[in-house]
Design a protein around this motif. Structure first.
Motif, short mmCIF file in Angstrom:
data_model
loop_
_atom_site.label_atom_id
_atom_site.label_comp_id
_atom_site.label_asym_id
_atom_site.label_seq_id
_atom_site.Cartn_x
_atom_site.Cartn_y
_atom_site.Cartn_z
N CYS A 1 0.87 -1.21 0.21
CA CYS A 1 0.13 -0.05 -0.08
C CYS A 1 0.91 1.15 0.00
O CYS A 1 0.42 2.30 -0.33
CB CYS A 1 -0.99 -0.13 1.26
N GLY A 2 2.15 1.24 0.50
CA GLY A 2 2.99 2.33 0.88
C GLY A 2 2.64 3.25 1.68
O GLY A 2 3.22 4.27 1.93
N ARG A 3 1.77 3.02 2.53
CA ARG A 3 1.07 4.07 3.64
C ARG A 3 1.05 3.45 4.79
O ARG A 3 1.17 4.16 5.86
CB ARG A 3 -0.46 4.56 3.07
N CYS A 4 1.14 2.16 5.33
CA CYS A 4 0.64 1.48 6.53
C CYS A 4 2.04 1.83 7.29
O CYS A 4 3.19 2.14 6.84
CB CYS A 4 0.26 0.21 6.52
N ARG A 5 2.09 1.31 8.48
CA ARG A 5 3.16 1.45 9.47
C ARG A 5 4.32 0.64 9.13
O ARG A 5 5.45 1.20 8.86
CB ARG A 5 2.88 0.94 10.91
N TRP A 6 3.90 -0.62 8.43
CA TRP A 6 5.14 -1.47 7.90
C TRP A 6 5.84 -0.89 6.65
O TRP A 6 7.13 -1.01 6.53
CB TRP A 6 4.61 -2.97 7.91
N CYS A 7 4.96 -0.53 5.62
CA CYS A 7 5.45 0.21 4.58
C CYS A 7 6.54 1.37 4.78
O CYS A 7 7.44 1.47 4.33
CB CYS A 7 4.45 0.41 3.38
N ALA A 8 5.92 2.20 5.61
CA ALA A 8 6.67 3.46 6.19
C ALA A 8 7.97 3.16 6.66
O ALA A 8 8.85 3.61 6.51
CB ALA A 8 5.86 4.14 7.17
N LYS A 9 7.93 1.90 7.53
CA LYS A 9 9.35 1.64 8.07
C LYS A 9 10.19 0.67 7.16
O LYS A 9 11.41 0.22 7.56
CB LYS A 9 9.02 0.48 9.40
N GLY A 10 10.02 0.66 5.98
CA GLY A 10 10.77 -0.13 4.84
C GLY A 10 10.33 -1.75 4.97
O GLY A 10 11.17 -2.31 4.45
N LEU A 11 9.42 -2.18 5.62
CA LEU A 11 8.92 -3.46 5.64
C LEU A 11 8.02 -3.84 4.86
O LEU A 11 6.66 -4.23 5.35
CB LEU A 11 8.59 -3.90 7.26
N GLN A 12 7.94 -3.61 3.53
CA GLN A 12 6.83 -3.82 2.54
C GLN A 12 6.26 -5.34 2.80
O GLN A 12 5.04 -5.37 2.47
CB GLN A 12 7.27 -3.36 1.08
N ASN A 13 7.15 -6.24 2.96
CA ASN A 13 6.48 -7.60 2.77
C ASN A 13 5.74 -7.71 3.89
O ASN A 13 4.98 -8.82 4.17
CB ASN A 13 7.84 -8.40 3.08
N LEU A 14 5.46 -7.00 5.06
CA LEU A 14 4.63 -6.88 5.98
C LEU A 14 3.48 -6.05 6.11
O LEU A 14 2.63 -5.69 7.05
CB LEU A 14 5.34 -6.69 7.27
N CYS A 15 2.95 -5.47 4.85
CA CYS A 15 2.11 -4.34 4.50
C CYS A 15 0.65 -4.91 5.08
O CYS A 15 0.54 -6.18 5.13
CB CYS A 15 2.18 -4.15 3.13
N ASP A 16 -0.08 -4.17 5.75
CA ASP A 16 -1.30 -4.57 6.54
C ASP A 16 -2.13 -5.21 5.15
O ASP A 16 -3.05 -6.09 5.61
CB ASP A 16 -1.83 -3.39 6.99
N LEU A 17 -2.23 -4.96 3.90
CA LEU A 17 -2.95 -5.49 2.90
C LEU A 17 -2.84 -6.93 3.05
O LEU A 17 -3.71 -7.74 2.56
CB LEU A 17 -2.62 -4.91 1.61
N GLY A 18 -1.65 -7.34 3.37
CA GLY A 18 -1.44 -8.88 3.50
C GLY A 18 -2.22 -9.72 4.26
O GLY A 18 -2.42 -10.89 4.17
N ALA A 19 -3.09 -9.10 5.14
CA ALA A 19 -4.06 -9.76 6.15
C ALA A 19 -5.13 -10.16 5.29
O ALA A 19 -5.76 -11.28 5.78
CB ALA A 19 -4.33 -8.67 7.09
N PHE A 20 -5.23 -9.86 3.94
CA PHE A 20 -6.57 -10.13 3.32
C PHE A 20 -6.44 -10.96 2.11
O PHE A 20 -6.96 -11.39 1.10
CB PHE A 20 -7.10 -8.90 2.74
N LEU A 21 -5.13 -11.66 2.02
CA LEU A 21 -4.55 -12.43 1.05
C LEU A 21 -5.40 -13.70 0.71
O LEU A 21 -5.72 -14.30 -0.62
CB LEU A 21 -3.25 -13.04 1.11
N ALA A 22 -5.95 -14.32 2.08
CA ALA A 22 -6.67 -15.51 1.44
C ALA A 22 -8.02 -15.39 1.47
O ALA A 22 -8.97 -16.30 1.24
CB ALA A 22 -6.40 -16.53 2.74
N THR A 23 -8.56 -14.08 1.67
CA THR A 23 -10.07 -13.81 1.51
C THR A 23 -10.77 -13.96 0.15
O THR A 23 -11.78 -14.54 0.01
CB THR A 23 -10.31 -12.29 1.95
#
Length: 373
Positions: A92-114
């Motif tokens: 997303c480029g905006r969440c806490r994890w993307c902002a910290k350079g941890l793109q692989n932990l982006c909050d959007l990943g929580a919805f992968l299996a939905t």
């Protein structure tokens, strides 16, 4: 429009080829004609029931590459004709994890299996007989055409063949990054890679490129051991016990600096064995997935604590998709990262289940589906 694709109607189950209705892209979305899709063990975990999809039916596939055919209204950064590789982890480029350079932990990943849109669990772009069909990881690359969020798409150099670039969307980064980022392999290290299929073979490449003096590949399948030797392993053995003995013989009895577990169906026993094989303050990296419902941890807490060992999980090799996918493809163009050599067999869409059987039988490093049209 209509598109064919491989879907699971039940889990456990097998992939079936069906024709579905595909919606046009909306704002923030693109429609892509698929050229190639990778057959990753994660897709099979949903077929075996090791992992549970959020909706059925669901279109499988999360490793894919193709050509943009349509761009949603008001969507910037993409144009018709662009070549793209999908990152199975959206950014997303905006969440806490993307902002910290941890793109692989982006909050959007929580919805992968939905199987739904990342911003709306009730919104789908595929349907069958009027009922919604999910897209695994928001992608469903086992379809001939997909409508996806731009948060999952990376534009690439069009001179790179899409049937090899596809591997950068999951397998390459997951394995290579497990060695370079998660294990932090350094020049002179002794590294064990346990399981050298589509993920582990790239951990072998990563460890070798990071300067490990010894890369010990472990796999019971002779073909995979031979392949590992060609792609950077200095040693290849059939069991973790042999690997541990080798590592200790090289390190005055201390053990490997790191061990990366990339077994296709990982268990707690595998993790315990790898942790046992590393030295004091060594690192065990867990990459492979297993049955979600089995909790079989087998870790020697005495060694973990008193020997100050590190047990590190690794999602997509701790890679940042928007930076690392282009970087890895640039390494391929420079000849330092091997991709063609990873593709063992190419399949038609109708042969998706055969591809998974070949994977589980150890006949492939990576099988890929080549889409017609």
């Amino acid at each position: 429009m209509l598109t064919r694709g491989a879907v699971l109607r039940e889990s456990p189950g097998i992939y079936e080829i069906v024709e579905m209705e595909l919606d046009d892209p909306r704002r923030g979305e693109i429609r892509v004609r698929m050229v190639a899709s990778g057959l990753c063990h994660s897709d099979d975990h949903f077929a075996t029931g090791d992992q549970t999809p959020g909706i059925l039916p669901i279109a499988g596939g999360h490793e894919g590459a193709g050509i943009v055919e349509a761009v949603g209204p008001g969507t910037t950064g993409f144009a018709e004709g662009d070549h793209v590789v999908f990152s199975f982890l959206p950014v997303c480029g905006r969440c806490r994890w993307c902002a910290k350079g941890l793109q692989n932990l982006c909050d959007l990943g929580a919805f992968l299996a939905t199987g739904a849109r990342f911003d709306d669990p009730t919104s789908f772009r595929l349907s069958l007989g009027g009922a919604p069909v999910g897209q695994l990881a928001g992608l469903g690359t086992f379809c001939e055409y997909v409508t996806v969020s731009v948060s999952s798409a990376i534009r690439i150099d069009p001179s790179i063949p899409l049937d090899v670039a596809v591997l950068a969307g999951c397998g390459v980064g997951t394995g290579w990054g497990a060695a370079v980022n998660s294990a932090q392999v350094r020049p002179g290290d002794v590294t064990i890679v346990m399981g050298v299929g589509g993920i582990g073979i790239n951990a072998v490449q990563g460890a070798a490129q990071a300067g490990a003096s010894a890369v010990i590949a472990v796999d019971p399948v002779a073909f995979k051991r031979e392949s590992a030797r060609k792609l950077g392993a200095t040693h290849a053995v059939s069991s973790i016990e042999e690997a541990e003995e080798l590592a200790r013989s090289m390190t005055n009895g201390q053990g490997a600096d790191s061990a990366i577990v990339s077994v296709g169906v990982t268990t707690g026993k595998h993790i315990g064995q790898a942790l046992q094989a590393v030295r004091k303050a060594g690192t065990c990296v867990a990459v492979g997935l297993g049955d979600t419902f089995v909790k079989d941890g087998d870790i020697d807490l005495h060694q973990l604590i008193l020997f100050q060992k590190r047990l590190q999980g690794s999602l997509f090799g701790a890679c940042a998709p928007t930076a690392d996918i282009p970087a890895q493809l640039a390494m391929y163009q420079q000849g330092t990262l091997k991709l063609e050599e990873l593709v063992t067999t190419r399949y038609a869409l109708e042969d998706v289940n055969q591809g998974f059987e070949d994977m589980k039988a150890g006949r492939n490093l990576r099988g890929i589906i080549i889409h017609e049209g």
